[in-house]
Every structure is written in structure tokens, then in C-alpha cells.
Design a protein around this motif. Structure first.
Motif, mmCIF file in Angstrom:
data_model
loop_
_atom_site.group_PDB
_atom_site.id
_atom_site.type_symbol
_atom_site.label_atom_id
_atom_site.label_comp_id
_atom_site.label_asym_id
_atom_site.label_seq_id
_atom_site.Cartn_x
_atom_site.Cartn_y
_atom_site.Cartn_z
ATOM 1 N N THR A 1 -4.635 -3.775 4.891
ATOM 2 C CA THR A 1 -5.531 -3.778 3.724
ATOM 3 C C THR A 1 -6.429 -5.000 3.840
ATOM 4 N N ASP B 1 -4.659 -2.578 -5.088
ATOM 5 C CA ASP B 1 -4.076 -2.890 -3.781
ATOM 6 C C ASP B 1 -4.791 -4.133 -3.253
ATOM 7 N N GLU C 1 -4.729 2.640 2.614
ATOM 8 C CA GLU C 1 -4.439 2.691 4.050
ATOM 9 C C GLU C 1 -3.147 1.931 4.350
ATOM 10 N N SER D 1 0.834 -1.203 0.000
ATOM 11 C CA SER D 1 0.000 0.000 0.000
ATOM 12 C C SER D 1 0.872 1.258 0.000
HETATM 13 MG MG LIG Z 1 -1.809 -2.897 2.435
#
Ligand SMILES: [Mg+2]
Ligand SMILES: Nc1nc2c(ncn2[C@@H]2O[C@H](COP(=O)(O)OP(=O)(O)OP(=O)(O)O)[C@@H](O)[C@H]2O)c(=O)[nH]1
Length: 177
Positions: A48, A64, A40, A27
Motif C-alpha cells: 500500500t 487503508d 491491494e 489491507s
Molecule cells: Mg497494505
């Protein structure tokens, strides 16, 4: 882009999936290249929780994803699922799985192996599992040029025989005493 145009891809969006084990910075990487904080981030695994598309520009999007882990083969449960074909063969090391299956069968179902592969008593003495795989390979003609055993093929033979019931009725889970 000429080659892409010729392939008819000029207007197609490029979608890229970012995958890896938990907490490695997937991320963070996405945020860095998009120069935003759309994803995030946190200093612990499992931040995540679901897949999320994040756009870099008009043409490129990144996905992601939650962190993934490889199956734990130390875990007997996962191994048994692999023997039976419940875990996709594409994501396992078939030779390792066949080796582990043969180890269990050698311990608990030696007679079934002797019958199926026409093994001889003297062949079974002080034998290692790897040697047993080689003997099975030779008997079943799993050879490559030069008479060398095709280990991938032997692994397939053992797993297929087991899965098709050709090794007989087998119970993998045993009562601990
Ligand atoms: Mg992540
Ligand atoms: N030292 C260092 N830390 C980093 C780097 N990239 C990310 N981190 C830190 O590593 C931790 C995890 O980052 P995330 O981006 O949340 O990792 P993730 O792979 O998305 O994690 P999950 O979503 O939980 O799978 C955060 O504390 C980041 O600040 C880097 O290049 N170097």
C-alpha cells in the motif's frame, strides 16, 4: 444508537483508520470485512503506497494506510533529532532520550554538566547515568511525594536545558577517527 442520536451523531459517518507496521495484513483485513478486494494485498512490505478510503456500508468507511515503523533509536541520527526536539516528543520515550543525551554529554561535555547542575567531583566518581539523573533530579527539586525522584520531570529538565542552550554550546556529531 440513542446515545449517538443525543450527541447529534446519528447521520454522521464513521471513519476508521487502519494502521500498523508493514506487511501485517491491514489491507487483507479491510478486504475481508468489506468482502471485496478494493485494497491491494501482497506478500511483501510497502504494497500500500498511499492512503485510500474504502467504504464498508452507508455509514462506515475504512482508511487503508501504508505501513509505518517506529523511529529507530539505534540510529544516532534519529537520536540527535530527538534531542533537539525535531522529532515530536509525543512519539518518543522522553526518559530514554534524556538518558541517551546525558550519556553523550557525560562522555564529551562533563564540564558543562558540572557547571549547570553544580555537581561535585566526588559525586561524579564511578557514577552511572541513572544515578546522575537522580542527582540532577534532587538538585532541581524534581521530586514526588516521599522524596522519590520524578523521572519524567528530570528527563524534561535535561532536554529543556539542552534545547534552550543552558548546557552551553554543544556539537553532537563528531568526526570519526
Ligand atoms: Mg497494505
Ligand atoms: N497467515 C496469515 N497471513 C495473512 C493474514 N492476513 C494477511 N496475510 C498475508 O500477509 C501478507 C501481507 O498482507 P497485506 O494485507 O498486504 O499487508 P499490509 O499490512 O496491508 O502491508 P503494507 O500495505 O505493505 O503495509 C499477504 O501475503 C497476506 O496474504 C493472516 O491473517 N494470516
Amino acid at each position: 444508537m440513542a446515545i449517538q442520536a443525543e450527541k447529534g451523531r446519528i447521520k454522521k459517518n464513521i471513519r476508521i483508520m487502519v494502521i500498523g507496521i508493514p506487511n501485517v495484513g491491514k489491507s487483507s483485513f479491510i478486504n475481508r470485512i468489506t468482502r471485496k478486494s478494493s485494497a491491494e494485498v501482497g506478500n511483501k512490505p510497502g504494497v500500500t503506497k498511499q492512503k485510500k478510503w474504502i467504504r464498508i456500508d452507508e455509514q462506515i468507511e475504512l482508511l487503508d494506510t501504508p505501513g509505518v515503523l517506529w523511529p529507530k533509536f539505534e540510529d544516532k541520527c534519529a537520536l540527535h533529532l530527538a534531542y533537539t526536539g525535531t522529532i515530536k516528543d509525543e512519539i518518543i520515550d522522553k526518559q530514554e532520550v534524556a538518558y541517551r543525551l546525558l550519556t553523550e554529554l557525560f562522555q564529551n561535555y562533563k564540564v558543562n554538566l558540572v557547571e549547570r547542575y553544580k555537581l561535585k567531583e566526588d559525586e561524579m566518581k564511578d557514577i552511572t547515568i541513572l544515578e546522575l539523573m537522580q542527582i540532577i533530579g534532587k538538585k532541581r527539586g524534581a521530586l514526588v511525594a516521599g522524596g522519590i525522584i520524578d523521572e519524567e520531570k528530570v528527563a524534561n529538565i535535561i532536554l529543556d536545558d539542552f534545547r534552550m542552550g543552558k548546557l552551553g554550546r554543544i556539537t553532537l556529531e563528531r568526526v570519526e577517527v
